[in-house]
Design a protein around this motif. Structure first.
Motif, PDB file in Angstrom:
ATOM      1  N   ARG A 172     -25.505 -43.824  19.165  1.00  0.00           N
ATOM      2  CA  ARG A 172     -25.226 -43.134  17.901  1.00  0.00           C
ATOM      3  C   ARG A 172     -24.688 -41.723  18.060  1.00  0.00           C
ATOM      4  NH1 ARG A 172     -30.484 -43.177  14.492  1.00  0.00           N
ATOM      5  NH2 ARG A 172     -29.114 -41.948  13.171  1.00  0.00           N
ATOM      6  N   MET A 173     -24.885 -41.129  19.229  1.00  0.00           N
ATOM      7  CA  MET A 173     -24.452 -39.738  19.394  1.00  0.00           C
ATOM      8  C   MET A 173     -22.935 -39.615  19.322  1.00  0.00           C
ATOM      9  SD  MET A 173     -24.952 -39.106  23.460  1.00  0.00           S
ATOM     10  CE  MET A 173     -23.453 -38.258  23.918  1.00  0.00           C
ATOM     11  N   GLU A 174     -22.480 -38.446  18.960  1.00  0.00           N
ATOM     12  CA  GLU A 174     -21.053 -38.185  18.801  1.00  0.00           C
ATOM     13  C   GLU A 174     -20.585 -37.245  19.916  1.00  0.00           C
ATOM     14  OE1 GLU A 174     -19.189 -39.667  16.757  1.00  0.00           O
ATOM     15  OE2 GLU A 174     -20.681 -40.628  15.480  1.00  0.00           O
ATOM     16  N   PRO A 175     -19.957 -37.780  20.973  1.00  0.00           N
ATOM     17  CA  PRO A 175     -19.537 -36.928  22.095  1.00  0.00           C
ATOM     18  C   PRO A 175     -18.593 -35.808  21.690  1.00  0.00           C
ATOM     19  CG  PRO A 175     -19.412 -39.244  22.695  1.00  0.00           C
ATOM     20  CD  PRO A 175     -19.660 -39.191  21.212  1.00  0.00           C
ATOM     21  N   GLU A 176     -17.777 -36.073  20.667  1.00  0.00           N
ATOM     22  CA  GLU A 176     -16.816 -35.037  20.234  1.00  0.00           C
ATOM     23  C   GLU A 176     -17.472 -34.008  19.317  1.00  0.00           C
ATOM     24  OE1 GLU A 176     -16.318 -38.340  19.569  1.00  0.00           O
ATOM     25  OE2 GLU A 176     -15.116 -38.787  21.340  1.00  0.00           O
ATOM     26  N   ASP A 177     -18.603 -34.380  18.733  1.00  0.00           N
ATOM     27  CA  ASP A 177     -19.275 -33.507  17.767  1.00  0.00           C
ATOM     28  C   ASP A 177     -20.431 -32.815  18.470  1.00  0.00           C
ATOM     29  OD1 ASP A 177     -20.043 -32.255  15.511  1.00  0.00           O
ATOM     30  OD2 ASP A 177     -20.596 -34.040  14.377  1.00  0.00           O
ATOM     31  N   THR A 178     -20.118 -31.734  19.160  1.00  0.00           N
ATOM     32  CA  THR A 178     -21.135 -31.073  19.979  1.00  0.00           C
ATOM     33  C   THR A 178     -21.174 -29.577  19.679  1.00  0.00           C
ATOM     34  OG1 THR A 178     -21.883 -30.712  22.250  1.00  0.00           O
ATOM     35  CG2 THR A 178     -19.524 -30.692  21.878  1.00  0.00           C
ATOM     36  N   GLU A 179     -22.307 -28.985  19.979  1.00  0.00           N
ATOM     37  CA  GLU A 179     -22.454 -27.545  19.781  1.00  0.00           C
ATOM     38  C   GLU A 179     -23.453 -26.992  20.785  1.00  0.00           C
ATOM     39  OE1 GLU A 179     -25.848 -26.835  16.617  1.00  0.00           O
ATOM     40  OE2 GLU A 179     -24.208 -27.905  15.643  1.00  0.00           O
ATOM     41  N   ALA A 180     -23.091 -25.965  21.490  1.00  0.00           N
ATOM     42  CA  ALA A 180     -23.986 -25.238  22.399  1.00  0.00           C
ATOM     43  C   ALA A 180     -24.910 -26.145  23.199  1.00  0.00           C
ATOM     44  CB  ALA A 180     -24.814 -24.233  21.584  1.00  0.00           C
ATOM     45  N   GLY A 181     -24.318 -27.104  23.898  1.00  0.00           N
ATOM     46  CA  GLY A 181     -25.130 -27.953  24.762  1.00  0.00           C
ATOM     47  C   GLY A 181     -25.894 -29.045  24.059  1.00  0.00           C
ATOM     48  N   LYS A 182     -25.488 -29.380  22.826  1.00  0.00           N
ATOM     49  CA  LYS A 182     -26.190 -30.425  22.077  1.00  0.00           C
ATOM     50  C   LYS A 182     -25.190 -31.466  21.573  1.00  0.00           C
ATOM     51  CE  LYS A 182     -29.362 -26.940  20.185  1.00  0.00           C
ATOM     52  NZ  LYS A 182     -29.798 -26.253  18.927  1.00  0.00           N
ATOM     53  N   PHE A 183     -25.626 -32.707  21.553  1.00  0.00           N
ATOM     54  CA  PHE A 183     -24.865 -33.781  20.920  1.00  0.00           C
ATOM     55  C   PHE A 183     -25.617 -34.228  19.672  1.00  0.00           C
ATOM     56  CE2 PHE A 183     -23.635 -34.351  25.420  1.00  0.00           C
ATOM     57  CZ  PHE A 183     -22.251 -34.276  25.294  1.00  0.00           C
ATOM     58  N   LEU A 184     -24.895 -34.377  18.588  1.00  0.00           N
ATOM     59  CA  LEU A 184     -25.527 -34.787  17.336  1.00  0.00           C
ATOM     60  C   LEU A 184     -25.773 -36.301  17.346  1.00  0.00           C
ATOM     61  CD1 LEU A 184     -23.414 -32.690  14.789  1.00  0.00           C
ATOM     62  CD2 LEU A 184     -25.457 -32.025  16.075  1.00  0.00           C
ATOM     63  N   VAL A 185     -26.969 -36.701  16.996  1.00  0.00           N
ATOM     64  CA  VAL A 185     -27.332 -38.113  16.894  1.00  0.00           C
ATOM     65  C   VAL A 185     -27.288 -38.577  15.449  1.00  0.00           C
ATOM     66  CG1 VAL A 185     -29.187 -39.812  17.221  1.00  0.00           C
ATOM     67  CG2 VAL A 185     -28.755 -38.072  18.972  1.00  0.00           C
ATOM     68  N   GLY A 186     -27.718 -37.698  14.534  1.00  0.00           N
ATOM     69  CA  GLY A 186     -27.714 -38.044  13.117  1.00  0.00           C
ATOM     70  C   GLY A 186     -29.114 -38.257  12.585  1.00  0.00           C
ATOM     71  N   ARG A 187     -29.191 -38.905  11.459  1.00  0.00           N
ATOM     72  CA  ARG A 187     -30.474 -39.097  10.785  1.00  0.00           C
ATOM     73  C   ARG A 187     -31.340 -40.110  11.536  1.00  0.00           C
ATOM     74  NH1 ARG A 187     -32.191 -37.729   5.769  1.00  0.00           N
ATOM     75  NH2 ARG A 187     -33.937 -38.932   4.892  1.00  0.00           N
ATOM     76  N   VAL A 188     -32.568 -39.711  11.819  1.00  0.00           N
ATOM     77  CA  VAL A 188     -33.517 -40.589  12.508  1.00  0.00           C
ATOM     78  C   VAL A 188     -34.794 -40.661  11.678  1.00  0.00           C
ATOM     79  CG1 VAL A 188     -34.962 -40.898  14.554  1.00  0.00           C
ATOM     80  CG2 VAL A 188     -32.606 -40.114  14.806  1.00  0.00           C
ATOM     81  N   GLU A 189     -35.085 -41.833  11.186  1.00  0.00           N
ATOM     82  CA  GLU A 189     -36.331 -42.081  10.448  1.00  0.00           C
ATOM     83  C   GLU A 189     -37.316 -42.717  11.415  1.00  0.00           C
ATOM     84  OE1 GLU A 189     -37.077 -41.215   7.504  1.00  0.00           O
ATOM     85  OE2 GLU A 189     -35.225 -40.945   6.349  1.00  0.00           O
ATOM     86  N   THR A 190     -38.331 -41.958  11.809  1.00  0.00           N
ATOM     87  CA  THR A 190     -39.246 -42.463  12.833  1.00  0.00           C
ATOM     88  C   THR A 190     -39.989 -43.726  12.393  1.00  0.00           C
ATOM     89  OG1 THR A 190     -40.959 -40.919  12.078  1.00  0.00           O
ATOM     90  CG2 THR A 190     -39.569 -40.225  13.926  1.00  0.00           C
ATOM     91  N   ARG A 191     -40.339 -43.822  11.123  1.00  0.00           N
ATOM     92  CA  ARG A 191     -41.051 -45.012  10.654  1.00  0.00           C
ATOM     93  C   ARG A 191     -40.179 -46.258  10.810  1.00  0.00           C
ATOM     94  NH1 ARG A 191     -45.375 -45.413   7.356  1.00  0.00           N
ATOM     95  NH2 ARG A 191     -45.140 -43.261   6.616  1.00  0.00           N
TER      96      ARG A 191
ATOM     97  N   TRP B  21     -30.755 -34.037  17.412  1.00  0.00           N
ATOM     98  CA  TRP B  21     -29.753 -33.799  18.436  1.00  0.00           C
ATOM     99  C   TRP B  21     -30.351 -34.121  19.797  1.00  0.00           C
ATOM    100  CZ3 TRP B  21     -31.558 -30.372  21.984  1.00  0.00           C
ATOM    101  CH2 TRP B  21     -32.402 -29.348  21.551  1.00  0.00           C
ATOM    102  N   ILE B  22     -29.491 -34.391  20.760  1.00  0.00           N
ATOM    103  CA  ILE B  22     -29.913 -34.676  22.130  1.00  0.00           C
ATOM    104  C   ILE B  22     -29.169 -33.718  23.043  1.00  0.00           C
ATOM    105  CG2 ILE B  22     -28.149 -36.473  22.491  1.00  0.00           C
ATOM    106  CD1 ILE B  22     -30.314 -38.060  24.033  1.00  0.00           C
ATOM    107  N   SER B  23     -29.855 -33.176  24.042  1.00  0.00           N
ATOM    108  CA  SER B  23     -29.251 -32.114  24.850  1.00  0.00           C
ATOM    109  C   SER B  23     -28.201 -32.654  25.820  1.00  0.00           C
ATOM    110  CB  SER B  23     -30.334 -31.355  25.629  1.00  0.00           C
ATOM    111  OG  SER B  23     -30.789 -32.124  26.728  1.00  0.00           O
ATOM    112  N   ARG B  24     -27.230 -31.817  26.102  1.00  0.00           N
ATOM    113  CA  ARG B  24     -26.197 -32.178  27.078  1.00  0.00           C
ATOM    114  C   ARG B  24     -26.831 -32.375  28.458  1.00  0.00           C
ATOM    115  NH1 ARG B  24     -20.731 -31.819  27.634  1.00  0.00           N
ATOM    116  NH2 ARG B  24     -20.472 -30.809  25.600  1.00  0.00           N
ATOM    117  N   ASP B  25     -27.834 -31.542  28.798  1.00  0.00           N
ATOM    118  CA  ASP B  25     -28.509 -31.681  30.091  1.00  0.00           C
ATOM    119  C   ASP B  25     -29.132 -33.069  30.232  1.00  0.00           C
ATOM    120  OD1 ASP B  25     -27.841 -29.171  30.919  1.00  0.00           O
ATOM    121  OD2 ASP B  25     -29.769 -28.254  30.439  1.00  0.00           O
ATOM    122  N   PHE B  26     -29.785 -33.537  29.153  1.00  0.00           N
ATOM    123  CA  PHE B  26     -30.406 -34.857  29.208  1.00  0.00           C
ATOM    124  C   PHE B  26     -29.345 -35.939  29.389  1.00  0.00           C
ATOM    125  CE2 PHE B  26     -31.636 -38.871  27.330  1.00  0.00           C
ATOM    126  CZ  PHE B  26     -32.869 -39.115  27.931  1.00  0.00           C
TER     127      PHE B  26
END
Length: 290
Positions: free
Chosen positions: A197-216, A254-259
């Motif tokens: 789900r992450m967007e490789p092109e949509d990144t900011e300061a070492g983060k990739f956006l994953v989007g809405r996550v409903e844990t339930r 978001w998920i970190s670029r390092d990860f």
């Protein structure tokens, strides 16, 4: 020539292959959730791959070969992947859910041999095919098509992948951030979900956006407790692997670029063994045909 792990990790297009495989893994989960969960934690992945390899390596002239409880326990405990009791419980689970069966005629013999059910053969074939297709994305190769057209390659390819992955500490023991997810129940499914789900092109300061996550909803989807998932994400957030754009509501992740880079480097180890096993097996088949 097969890719090395270093070549794969350094290839800017490799993330596309990782995300493709994550999507394929999700499709396999939807097709057979309980079976797919066998590959959703790293310990179970190693157990499953090793058990299947033992089955394919069975030699009728050697009654001690093949998939038996003693053989699987010996190979797994030698690398400190799991205890004897964990291995035996794993085999019992496979048998209970009919993913394996006793080899006909072995019900009362010792050692008792097991063999995968048809659904298990299909799942393993699909997993290898998906990995080869992911490699094909890097160079326009035809590995997946060749594998599909020559299913006999399976008997050579899978045991070689399983053995190399089990024996290589670089794969057997994931790096710290990856291990946080992969040593937990269904953790692999969670990572695959985020990668797909992450967007490789949509990144900011070492983060990739994953989007809405409903844990339930996510926990229910992967047949895990919501508390377990929340604890997992909380630990990952403490390490900086993931985070939320909207504290304290915690809905957009978001998920970190390092990860992501650490995960890709780890996956590259396995992909290199998949590629090597395929090239080796194809060369052997070609030599016999020629």
């Amino acid at each position: 020539m097969a890719y090395t792990a270093e070549q794969l990790a350094g290839n800017c297009a490799f993330l596309t292959s990782i995300r493709f495989l994550a999507g394929q893994t999700r499709s396999m989960f939807d097709a057979g959730p309980r079976l797919a969960r066998l590959l959703a934690s790293h310990q179970r992945w190693l157990l499953t791959q090793t058990a299947y390899a033992l089955h394919l390596e069975y030699d009728p002239r050697d009654p001690t070969s093949g998939f038996t409880a003693v053989r699987l326990t010996g190979r797994i405990t030698a690398h400190k992947v799991a205890s004897r009791n964990t291995v035996l419980a794993f085999i019992e689970e496979l048998y209970t859910y009919r993913f394996i069966a006793h080899t006909p005629g072995d019900e009362r013999r010792r050692p008792r041999h097991f063999e995968p059910a048809t659904v298990s053969h299909q799942a393993m074939f699909a997993w290898i095919h998906a990995n080869l297709a992911a490699l094909d994305l890097l160079d326009g190769g035809e590995r997946a098509a060749v594998f599909q057209a020559n299913p006999s390659l399976m008997r050579l390819v899978q045991p070689r992948i399983a053995r190399h992955c089990l024996e290589d500490a670089g794969w057997r023991e994931p790096p710290a951030q990856v291990a946080l997810f992969l040593w937990t129940e269904a953790g692999g499914l969670v990572v695959d979900n985020f990668m797909a789900r992450m967007e490789p092109e949509d990144t900011e300061a070492g983060k990739f956006l994953v989007g809405r996550v409903e844990t339930r909803a996510l926990a229910a989807d992967f047949m895990m407790s919501r508390t377990h998932l929340q604890r997992l994400l909380a630990k990952a957030a403490q390490r900086g692997c993931v985070g939320w754009h909207d504290e304290p509501r915690k809905t957009h992740l978001w998920i970190s670029r390092d990860f992501v880079e650490e995960y890709c480097a780890w996956q590259a180890v396995k992909f290199a063994y998949v590629d090597e096993a395929f090239e080796w097996a194809k060369a052997r088949i070609d030599a016999l045909a020629g």
